[in-house]
Design a protein around this motif. Structure first.
Motif, PDB file in Angstrom:
ATOM      1  N   HIS A 148       0.857  -1.182   0.000  1.00  0.00           N
ATOM      2  CA  HIS A 148       0.000   0.000   0.000  1.00  0.00           C
ATOM      3  C   HIS A 148       0.898   1.239   0.000  1.00  0.00           C
ATOM      4  O   HIS A 148       1.738   1.399   0.894  1.00  0.00           O
ATOM      5  CB  HIS A 148      -0.892   0.019   1.238  1.00  0.00           C
ATOM      6  CG  HIS A 148      -1.844  -1.136   1.338  1.00  0.00           C
ATOM      7  ND1 HIS A 148      -3.210  -0.987   1.180  1.00  0.00           N
ATOM      8  CD2 HIS A 148      -1.639  -2.460   1.592  1.00  0.00           C
ATOM      9  CE1 HIS A 148      -3.803  -2.161   1.344  1.00  0.00           C
ATOM     10  NE2 HIS A 148      -2.864  -3.075   1.592  1.00  0.00           N
ATOM     11  N   GLU A 152       0.535  -7.426   4.264  1.00  0.00           N
ATOM     12  CA  GLU A 152       0.043  -6.147   3.742  1.00  0.00           C
ATOM     13  C   GLU A 152       0.976  -5.064   4.268  1.00  0.00           C
ATOM     14  O   GLU A 152       0.904  -4.666   5.431  1.00  0.00           O
ATOM     15  CB  GLU A 152      -1.400  -5.893   4.173  1.00  0.00           C
ATOM     16  CG  GLU A 152      -2.392  -6.826   3.510  1.00  0.00           C
ATOM     17  CD  GLU A 152      -3.804  -6.265   3.480  1.00  0.00           C
ATOM     18  OE1 GLU A 152      -4.034  -5.256   2.784  1.00  0.00           O
ATOM     19  OE2 GLU A 152      -4.666  -6.849   4.156  1.00  0.00           O
ATOM     20  N   ILE A 189       2.522  -1.340   4.384  1.00  0.00           N
ATOM     21  CA  ILE A 189       2.191   0.062   4.129  1.00  0.00           C
ATOM     22  C   ILE A 189       3.496   0.849   4.088  1.00  0.00           C
ATOM     23  O   ILE A 189       4.222   0.926   5.080  1.00  0.00           O
ATOM     24  CB  ILE A 189       1.243   0.613   5.199  1.00  0.00           C
ATOM     25  CG1 ILE A 189      -0.066  -0.191   5.198  1.00  0.00           C
ATOM     26  CG2 ILE A 189       0.955   2.095   4.945  1.00  0.00           C
ATOM     27  CD1 ILE A 189      -1.036   0.205   6.284  1.00  0.00           C
ATOM     28  N   GLY A 226      -7.494  -0.107   2.492  1.00  0.00           N
ATOM     29  CA  GLY A 226      -8.495  -1.116   2.794  1.00  0.00           C
ATOM     30  C   GLY A 226      -7.875  -2.498   2.862  1.00  0.00           C
ATOM     31  O   GLY A 226      -6.941  -2.815   2.124  1.00  0.00           O
ATOM     32  N   ALA A 227      -8.395  -3.329   3.751  1.00  0.00           N
ATOM     33  CA  ALA A 227      -7.843  -4.670   3.951  1.00  0.00           C
ATOM     34  C   ALA A 227      -8.038  -5.534   2.712  1.00  0.00           C
ATOM     35  O   ALA A 227      -9.145  -5.657   2.191  1.00  0.00           O
ATOM     36  CB  ALA A 227      -8.496  -5.329   5.156  1.00  0.00           C
ATOM     37  N   TRP A 259      -7.682  -6.876  12.477  1.00  0.00           N
ATOM     38  CA  TRP A 259      -7.062  -6.244  11.311  1.00  0.00           C
ATOM     39  C   TRP A 259      -8.131  -5.693  10.361  1.00  0.00           C
ATOM     40  O   TRP A 259      -8.010  -4.569   9.859  1.00  0.00           O
ATOM     41  CB  TRP A 259      -6.174  -7.249  10.588  1.00  0.00           C
ATOM     42  CG  TRP A 259      -5.517  -6.731   9.345  1.00  0.00           C
ATOM     43  CD1 TRP A 259      -5.843  -7.032   8.053  1.00  0.00           C
ATOM     44  CD2 TRP A 259      -4.413  -5.814   9.262  1.00  0.00           C
ATOM     45  NE1 TRP A 259      -5.023  -6.371   7.170  1.00  0.00           N
ATOM     46  CE2 TRP A 259      -4.133  -5.617   7.887  1.00  0.00           C
ATOM     47  CE3 TRP A 259      -3.643  -5.153  10.218  1.00  0.00           C
ATOM     48  CZ2 TRP A 259      -3.105  -4.775   7.451  1.00  0.00           C
ATOM     49  CZ3 TRP A 259      -2.616  -4.310   9.776  1.00  0.00           C
ATOM     50  CH2 TRP A 259      -2.361  -4.135   8.410  1.00  0.00           C
ATOM     51  N   LYS A 299      -9.531  -2.549  11.874  1.00  0.00           N
ATOM     52  CA  LYS A 299      -8.551  -1.463  11.834  1.00  0.00           C
ATOM     53  C   LYS A 299      -8.490  -0.831  10.452  1.00  0.00           C
ATOM     54  O   LYS A 299      -8.412   0.390  10.308  1.00  0.00           O
ATOM     55  CB  LYS A 299      -7.179  -2.002  12.236  1.00  0.00           C
ATOM     56  CG  LYS A 299      -6.075  -0.962  12.244  1.00  0.00           C
ATOM     57  CD  LYS A 299      -4.758  -1.572  12.687  1.00  0.00           C
ATOM     58  CE  LYS A 299      -3.647  -0.526  12.715  1.00  0.00           C
ATOM     59  NZ  LYS A 299      -2.357  -1.121  13.154  1.00  0.00           N
ATOM     60  N   ARG A 300      -8.538  -1.641   9.419  1.00  0.00           N
ATOM     61  CA  ARG A 300      -8.396  -1.155   8.053  1.00  0.00           C
ATOM     62  C   ARG A 300      -9.715  -0.614   7.492  1.00  0.00           C
ATOM     63  O   ARG A 300      -9.718   0.002   6.432  1.00  0.00           O
ATOM     64  CB  ARG A 300      -7.865  -2.271   7.150  1.00  0.00           C
ATOM     65  CG  ARG A 300      -6.496  -2.806   7.561  1.00  0.00           C
ATOM     66  CD  ARG A 300      -5.370  -2.132   6.791  1.00  0.00           C
ATOM     67  NE  ARG A 300      -5.200  -0.724   7.045  1.00  0.00           N
ATOM     68  CZ  ARG A 300      -4.428  -0.217   8.006  1.00  0.00           C
ATOM     69  NH1 ARG A 300      -3.787  -1.006   8.821  1.00  0.00           N
ATOM     70  NH2 ARG A 300      -4.303   1.091   8.135  1.00  0.00           N
ATOM     71  N   GLU A 301     -10.820  -0.831   8.184  1.00  0.00           N
ATOM     72  CA  GLU A 301     -12.101  -0.282   7.733  1.00  0.00           C
ATOM     73  C   GLU A 301     -12.030   1.227   7.553  1.00  0.00           C
ATOM     74  O   GLU A 301     -12.690   1.809   6.696  1.00  0.00           O
ATOM     75  CB  GLU A 301     -13.211  -0.617   8.742  1.00  0.00           C
ATOM     76  CG  GLU A 301     -13.990  -1.863   8.405  1.00  0.00           C
ATOM     77  CD  GLU A 301     -15.247  -1.983   9.256  1.00  0.00           C
ATOM     78  OE1 GLU A 301     -15.481  -1.099  10.099  1.00  0.00           O
ATOM     79  OE2 GLU A 301     -15.977  -2.963   9.071  1.00  0.00           O
ATOM     80  N   LYS A 334      -0.359   5.037   2.375  1.00  0.00           N
ATOM     81  CA  LYS A 334      -1.326   4.779   3.439  1.00  0.00           C
ATOM     82  C   LYS A 334      -2.028   3.469   3.118  1.00  0.00           C
ATOM     83  O   LYS A 334      -1.833   2.899   2.045  1.00  0.00           O
ATOM     84  CB  LYS A 334      -2.347   5.913   3.547  1.00  0.00           C
ATOM     85  CG  LYS A 334      -3.332   6.000   2.393  1.00  0.00           C
ATOM     86  CD  LYS A 334      -4.290   7.157   2.582  1.00  0.00           C
ATOM     87  CE  LYS A 334      -5.506   7.071   1.663  1.00  0.00           C
ATOM     88  NZ  LYS A 334      -6.440   5.988   2.037  1.00  0.00           N
ATOM     89  N   GLY A 335      -2.854   3.008   4.045  1.00  0.00           N
ATOM     90  CA  GLY A 335      -3.635   1.813   3.767  1.00  0.00           C
ATOM     91  C   GLY A 335      -4.808   2.131   2.858  1.00  0.00           C
ATOM     92  O   GLY A 335      -5.398   3.212   2.944  1.00  0.00           O
ATOM     93  N   ASP A 370      -9.629   2.981   6.483  1.00  0.00           N
ATOM     94  CA  ASP A 370      -8.758   3.434   5.395  1.00  0.00           C
ATOM     95  C   ASP A 370      -9.537   4.168   4.312  1.00  0.00           C
ATOM     96  O   ASP A 370      -8.966   4.953   3.557  1.00  0.00           O
ATOM     97  CB  ASP A 370      -8.038   2.241   4.746  1.00  0.00           C
ATOM     98  CG  ASP A 370      -6.962   1.652   5.638  1.00  0.00           C
ATOM     99  OD1 ASP A 370      -6.580   2.306   6.622  1.00  0.00           O
ATOM    100  OD2 ASP A 370      -6.498   0.531   5.344  1.00  0.00           O
TER     101      ASP A 370
END
Length: 260
Positions: free
Chosen positions: A81, A100, A102, A87-88, A209, A212-214, A84-85, A216
């Motif tokens: 990524h 994954e 970043i 999304g998962a 995880w 957390k990535r929601e 930044k992230g 993004d």
């Protein structure tokens, strides 16, 4: 680890230069030590490379059948990524979470990360190539190791493609659907995860995880990606297009990734 049983090579149809082809022709000389890397710079952008990623996954297991039966290993796939992230992408089995990565927007750090993971097959987003300077010997290291490179679009379709991959089984859309709408599992009372279960879906760290990535991307961005994917579907199946690229060209595109 659901992809072990979910995906099979015969679920995909491949065309190269407008002619029917095989996965082996799209990913020539695949060997047990190959590692697939996917560079991402758009909200859930890796969904646009779903089928390329999935034929790499089937190749990972097919080249060493014991990975489907005797061993319990995740496919050697890595998402990068940019900045930044986005999304998962773990529902594709980019797992554990270290798969994954970043990075910053610095193209040198992106290539460092790709080299650190020993990537041998690389997919990059369709961005403008730029003449750039990487750290000493990093380009040579990549040229020595990377066997094939591809240009993809987060939309799933590139201009002037020479590689077409189509799903012929609706199960090929399970992973993008799971990335778009993460599946959360509630554990029964008293249930403990010790790593011996078949899949990561019940692993608390996996659920953590995903949550957390929601953040993004916004709900509007997620809805846009979902509509874009749905627009490609015919009878629940998707055809994606790609361009094969030289490794030098792919590395030049890293400089533009994440800048839009």
């Amino acid at each position: 680890m659901h992809v072990v049983t979910l995906l099979k090579a015969n679920m995909f149809d491949v065309e190269i230069d407008g002619k029917p082809a095989s996965i082996a022709e799209a990913l020539p000389d695949w060997n047990p030590h190959d590692r697939f890397g996917l560079v991402i710079d758009d909200a859930l952008g890796g969904i646009g490379a779903t089928h390329l990623l999935q034929i790499a996954i089937t190749s990972f297991y097919d080249v060493k059948p014991s990975r489907r039966t005797e061993l319990t290993v995740y496919p050697e796939i890595y998402a990068f990524h940019i900045g930044k992230g986005y999304g998962a992408h773990a529902p594709y089995d980019f797992w554990p979470a270290r798969r994954e990565v970043i990075t910053s927007r610095d193209h040198r750090e992106v290539l460092d990360a790709i080299n650190d993971r020993g990537i041998t097959r690389l997919a990059v987003p369709d961005r403008q190539p730029q003449e750039v300077v990487h750290r000493p010997k990093e380009v040579d290291a990549a040229l020595d190791r990377i066997v094939s490179a591809f240009v993809y679009s987060p939309s799933g379709r590139v201009s002037d493609p020479d590689l077409v991959i189509s799903g012929n089984d609706r199960r090929t859309e399970y992973n993008p659907n799971s990335a778009l709408r993460p599946r959360y599992y509630r554990q029964p009372a008293g249930f403990g995860f010790d790593g011996s279960q078949a899949g990561q879906e019940v692993d608390p760290s996996y659920q953590e995880w995903l949550r957390k990535r929601e953040h993004d991307l916004t709900s509007e961005e997620r809805a846009f990606v979902e509509r874009r994917r749905e627009a490609l579907r015919q009878d629940g199946l998707v055809t994606e297009t790609y361009r094969r690229a030289g490794v030098r060209e792919a590395l030049m595109r890293l400089a533009s990734a994440g800048l839009d």
